[in-house]
Design a protein around this motif. Structure first.
Motif, PDB file in Angstrom:
ATOM      1  N   SER A  18      -3.133  -5.509 -11.529  1.00 18.50           N
ATOM      2  CA  SER A  18      -4.052  -4.437 -11.163  1.00 18.50           C
ATOM      3  C   SER A  18      -3.454  -3.103 -11.551  1.00 18.50           C
ATOM      4  N   ARG A  19      -4.211  -2.284 -12.262  1.00 17.20           N
ATOM      5  CA  ARG A  19      -3.693  -0.985 -12.675  1.00 17.20           C
ATOM      6  C   ARG A  19      -3.528  -0.062 -11.475  1.00 17.20           C
ATOM      7  N   LYS A  20      -4.342  -0.248 -10.454  1.00 15.91           N
ATOM      8  CA  LYS A  20      -4.244   0.601  -9.276  1.00 15.91           C
ATOM      9  C   LYS A  20      -2.902   0.442  -8.589  1.00 15.91           C
ATOM     10  N   VAL A  21      -2.267  -0.703  -8.819  1.00 13.39           N
ATOM     11  CA  VAL A  21      -0.999  -0.971  -8.155  1.00 13.39           C
ATOM     12  C   VAL A  21       0.094  -0.015  -8.632  1.00 13.39           C
ATOM     13  N   LEU A  22      -0.088   0.607  -9.801  1.00  9.38           N
ATOM     14  CA  LEU A  22       0.905   1.534 -10.319  1.00  9.38           C
ATOM     15  C   LEU A  22       1.151   2.686  -9.358  1.00  9.38           C
ATOM     16  N   LEU A  23       0.088   3.186  -8.748  1.00  9.81           N
ATOM     17  CA  LEU A  23       0.225   4.276  -7.792  1.00  9.81           C
ATOM     18  C   LEU A  23       1.137   3.873  -6.648  1.00  9.81           C
ATOM     19  N   VAL A  24       1.014   2.634  -6.208  1.00  6.67           N
ATOM     20  CA  VAL A  24       1.844   2.134  -5.124  1.00  6.67           C
ATOM     21  C   VAL A  24       3.279   1.950  -5.582  1.00  6.67           C
ATOM     22  N   TYR A  25       3.462   1.359  -6.735  1.00  2.40           N
ATOM     23  CA  TYR A  25       4.797   0.985  -7.191  1.00  2.40           C
ATOM     24  C   TYR A  25       5.686   2.165  -7.547  1.00  2.40           C
ATOM     25  N   ARG A  51       5.990   4.880  -5.849  1.00  7.90           N
ATOM     26  CA  ARG A  51       6.338   5.671  -4.665  1.00  7.90           C
ATOM     27  C   ARG A  51       7.738   5.435  -4.107  1.00  7.90           C
ATOM     28  N   PRO A  52       8.265   4.207  -4.089  1.00  7.15           N
ATOM     29  CA  PRO A  52       9.496   3.965  -3.341  1.00  7.15           C
ATOM     30  C   PRO A  52      10.688   4.744  -3.843  1.00  7.15           C
ATOM     31  N   ASP A  53      10.825   4.887  -5.167  1.00  5.77           N
ATOM     32  CA  ASP A  53      12.006   5.582  -5.664  1.00  5.77           C
ATOM     33  C   ASP A  53      11.984   7.044  -5.221  1.00  5.77           C
ATOM     34  N   LYS A  54      10.786   7.652  -5.176  1.00  2.82           N
ATOM     35  CA  LYS A  54      10.659   9.032  -4.719  1.00  2.82           C
ATOM     36  C   LYS A  54      11.097   9.149  -3.264  1.00  2.82           C
ATOM     37  N   ALA A  55      10.631   8.222  -2.434  1.00  2.14           N
ATOM     38  CA  ALA A  55      10.994   8.260  -1.018  1.00  2.14           C
ATOM     39  C   ALA A  55      12.485   8.027  -0.817  1.00  2.14           C
ATOM     40  N   LEU A  56      13.050   7.136  -1.602  1.00  8.08           N
ATOM     41  CA  LEU A  56      14.464   6.825  -1.451  1.00  8.08           C
ATOM     42  C   LEU A  56      15.356   7.945  -1.964  1.00  8.08           C
ATOM     43  N   MET A  57      14.920   8.624  -3.022  1.00 10.32           N
ATOM     44  CA  MET A  57      15.736   9.703  -3.579  1.00 10.32           C
ATOM     45  C   MET A  57      15.952  10.820  -2.580  1.00 10.32           C
ATOM     46  N   HIS A  58      14.937  11.061  -1.737  1.00 11.98           N
ATOM     47  CA  HIS A  58      15.068  12.101  -0.727  1.00 11.98           C
ATOM     48  C   HIS A  58      16.193  11.781   0.253  1.00 11.98           C
ATOM     49  N   SER A  59      16.491  10.506   0.412  1.00 14.64           N
ATOM     50  CA  SER A  59      17.535  10.106   1.364  1.00 14.64           C
ATOM     51  C   SER A  59      18.859   9.810   0.675  1.00 14.64           C
ATOM     52  N   GLY A  60      18.912  10.022  -0.654  1.00 19.90           N
ATOM     53  CA  GLY A  60      20.150   9.791  -1.370  1.00 19.90           C
ATOM     54  C   GLY A  60      20.385   8.359  -1.780  1.00 19.90           C
ATOM     55  N   SER A 120       0.867  -1.179   0.000  1.00 19.79           N
ATOM     56  CA  SER A 120       0.000   0.000   0.000  1.00 19.79           C
ATOM     57  C   SER A 120       0.904   1.229   0.000  1.00 19.79           C
ATOM     58  N   PRO A 121       0.383   2.397  -0.391  1.00 14.89           N
ATOM     59  CA  PRO A 121       1.233   3.595  -0.421  1.00 14.89           C
ATOM     60  C   PRO A 121       1.926   3.876   0.905  1.00 14.89           C
ATOM     61  N   GLU A 122       1.180   3.745   2.017  1.00 19.21           N
ATOM     62  CA  GLU A 122       1.772   4.041   3.324  1.00 19.21           C
ATOM     63  C   GLU A 122       2.892   3.059   3.658  1.00 19.21           C
ATOM     64  N   SER A 123       2.631   1.784   3.423  1.00 22.76           N
ATOM     65  CA  SER A 123       3.644   0.785   3.786  1.00 22.76           C
ATOM     66  C   SER A 123       4.841   0.837   2.846  1.00 22.76           C
ATOM     67  N   MET A 124       4.620   1.271   1.605  1.00 24.56           N
ATOM     68  CA  MET A 124       5.741   1.421   0.688  1.00 24.56           C
ATOM     69  C   MET A 124       6.693   2.524   1.154  1.00 24.56           C
ATOM     70  N   ASP A 125       6.132   3.618   1.638  1.00 27.01           N
ATOM     71  CA  ASP A 125       6.972   4.686   2.168  1.00 27.01           C
ATOM     72  C   ASP A 125       7.791   4.192   3.359  1.00 27.01           C
ATOM     73  N   VAL A 126       7.124   3.437   4.236  1.00 27.73           N
ATOM     74  CA  VAL A 126       7.815   2.891   5.413  1.00 27.73           C
ATOM     75  C   VAL A 126       8.921   1.934   4.982  1.00 27.73           C
ATOM     76  N   CYS A 127       8.611   1.078   4.002  1.00 30.56           N
ATOM     77  CA  CYS A 127       9.592   0.123   3.511  1.00 30.56           C
ATOM     78  C   CYS A 127      10.781   0.846   2.882  1.00 30.56           C
TER      79      CYS A 127
END
Length: 482
Positions: free
Chosen positions: A404-411, A413-422, A342-349
């Motif tokens: 599922s096409r909805k899964v694209l929104l989830v997938y 997210r992680p690179d965006k979250a990781l880029m902020h941390s380098g 899910s979007p929230e858990s992807m950010d946490v991961c």
């Protein structure tokens, strides 16, 4: 009764592995929907919780000229005497249950733990004293439970579907094994979940709530919270974590209606751990631990839960869990495993993986590959006795992709979250999932190699979108409708 005896005798004559595979085939026959949370096709005139109660208790009925009493499992009174911790939530309920179990076990209690799903073997869902139930005990309780149910099924009361059967089996195992306390994780939702036949738990817990299984639980956080609060019982204490106001208002209202003393536990502070190394990784675990660690930190370093922020060191010959590995056993790959979806858990991961990579980089013994599978990240190093600067390190993101096409929104997210941390991925692999929700397997089950050809158009589509994102050629999700 003869059928039950013959089945048990037959299974006892077979090698344990064969008998166990027979049990897996029997369990597979109970799968009634093609995905977890999907609508079940179970027939009969009774609802899910009514069926669950009837499987467990002694039933009396008036027949012409007689009073008929019959039972299927006759566990209702035994369950009433069982001390149970009941936990619901969107995220973190499995790790919360695992920490509770570990703490209580370290304090000397005989524990039972029922969680889901399993990764490899169904026995992972059923633990006694911190260990997966043995094959011998599983088979003994399984066939007894299976045959008693088979003897009593009717058109009105059919065999339970898979999760309901496993819930029944969990209650049977925990009462027969005489555990001091059972920690029970809700399967889906709460109000109408099969585990919600528990009438008087010693305490209830609600972990972090978010948008998941909306097709079943509702499309707002309030509706989802209402389902989760369905496990509250009159005047039974309950704990939760800080929630968004839409969810917290619902929890507090339901608690007020049932006179439930509901306490919002504060996050666990790193300082209070006094250097203790937690066995489940990630800062998000501090929120989950706060429900179960109010009075004791014992067990926090011994709890285990496969596939949840788990690090596995892989060598050409053997894989090691983090707790089992030594510096001399490290090989070419490190797998970072998590089941975020899910979007929230992807950010946490993403935050967990980023921190793990930083720690590894800063470690003086850092000398080889890192993998994270969003689970898998992948880092490769030259195996040479050269300076640190000569090492080659790559991180690859691997997704087992659902249709599922909805899964694209989830997938995305992680690179965006990781880029902020380098932290950056040099490659992303979108792979089709080969798992199907139509068979229960064990660690010894044979996986067919002649898999049918798959339509990979969805995977290639995501590849093109990912390439645009990492090369700044397009905006995230631009032009896509969901």
């Amino acid at each position: 009764m003869e059928n039950m005896k013959s089945t048990i005798e037959c299974s006892e004559e077979l090698p344990l592995s064969s008998s166990y595979e027979m049990a897996m085939e029997a369990l597979s026959s109970l799968i009634t929907s093609q995905k977890r949370g999907g609508r079940s096709s179970v027939s009969g005139k009774y609802g899910k919780l009514d069926r669950m109660s009837m499987y467990l208790k002694v039933i009396s009925a008036v027949q012409p000229l007689t009073w008929l009493t019959w039972q299927i499992l006759g566990l209702e009174e035994k369950i009433a005497g069982l001390k149970i911790i009941h936990v619901a939530g969107t995220k973190g309920k499995g790790s919360t249950c695992t920490f509770c179990e570990a703490i209580l076990r370290e304090c000397g209690f005989r524990t039972g733990l029922f969680i889901s799903p399993h990764l490899i073997d169904v026995r992972e869902r059923l633990r006694i004293d911190g260990l997966d139930i043995s094959e011998e005990k599983f088979l003994m309780h399984f066939w007894d439970c299976w045959n008693r149910l088979k003897e009593k099924v009717t058109n009105d009361l059919p065999m339970p579907p898979l999760f309901q059967f496993l819930s029944v089996l969990a209650f049977k195992i925990f009462t027969c094994e005489e555990v001091d306390v059972a920690i029970i994780e809700v399967g889906l939702g709460g109000k109408r979940d099969s585990t919600n036949v528990i009438k008087e738990p010693v305490v209830c817990g609600i972990t972090s709530l978010g948008m998941d299984h909306t097709e079943t639980l509702g499309d707002t956080l309030g509706k989802i919270a209402s389902h989760k609060a369905g496990i509250f019982k009159p005047q039974i204490p309950a704990f939760t974590v800080p929630q968004l106001s839409e969810a917290m208002d619902v929890l507090q209202q339901r608690a007020h209606e049932l006179e439930v003393p509901l306490e919002v536990a504060a996050p666990l502070d790193h300082k209070n751990l006094k250097g203790l190394k937690l066995s489940l990784s990630g800062d998000h675990q501090l929120t989950r631990k706060m429900i179960c660690s109010r009075h004791s930190f014992r067990g926090l370093s011994t709890a285990r839960l496969s596939g949840r922020a788990q690090t596995v060191y892989d060598t050409p010959l053997k894989s090691y869990n983090l707790s089992e590995a030594t510096e001399n056993s490290f090989g070419d790959l490190i797998f970072y495993l998590d089941g975020a979806h899910s979007p929230e858990s992807m950010d946490v991961c993403a935050r967990w993986f980023s921190n793990a990579v930083k720690e590894r980089r800063n470690s003086p013994s850092s000398s080889f590959v890192k993998v994270g599978n969003m689970v898998n990240g992948y880092i490769h190093h030259k195996k040479e006795d050269t300076e640190e600067s000569n090492k080659i390190s790559k991180q690859v993101l691997v997704f087992p992709l659902l249709l599922s096409r909805k899964v694209l929104l989830v997938y995305m997210r992680p690179d965006k979250a990781l880029m902020h941390s380098g932290t950056h991925f040099s490659k992303a692999l979108f792979v089709p999932s080969i798992s199907t929700y139509n068979k229960v397997t064990s660690g010894d089950s044979i996986v067919p190699l002649d898999l049918p050809a798959r339509d990979l158009s969805w995977q290639f589509n995501l590849q093109r979108i990912w390439e645009k994102i990492i090369h700044n050629k397009g905006k995230l999700l631009h032009g896509f409708a969901f």
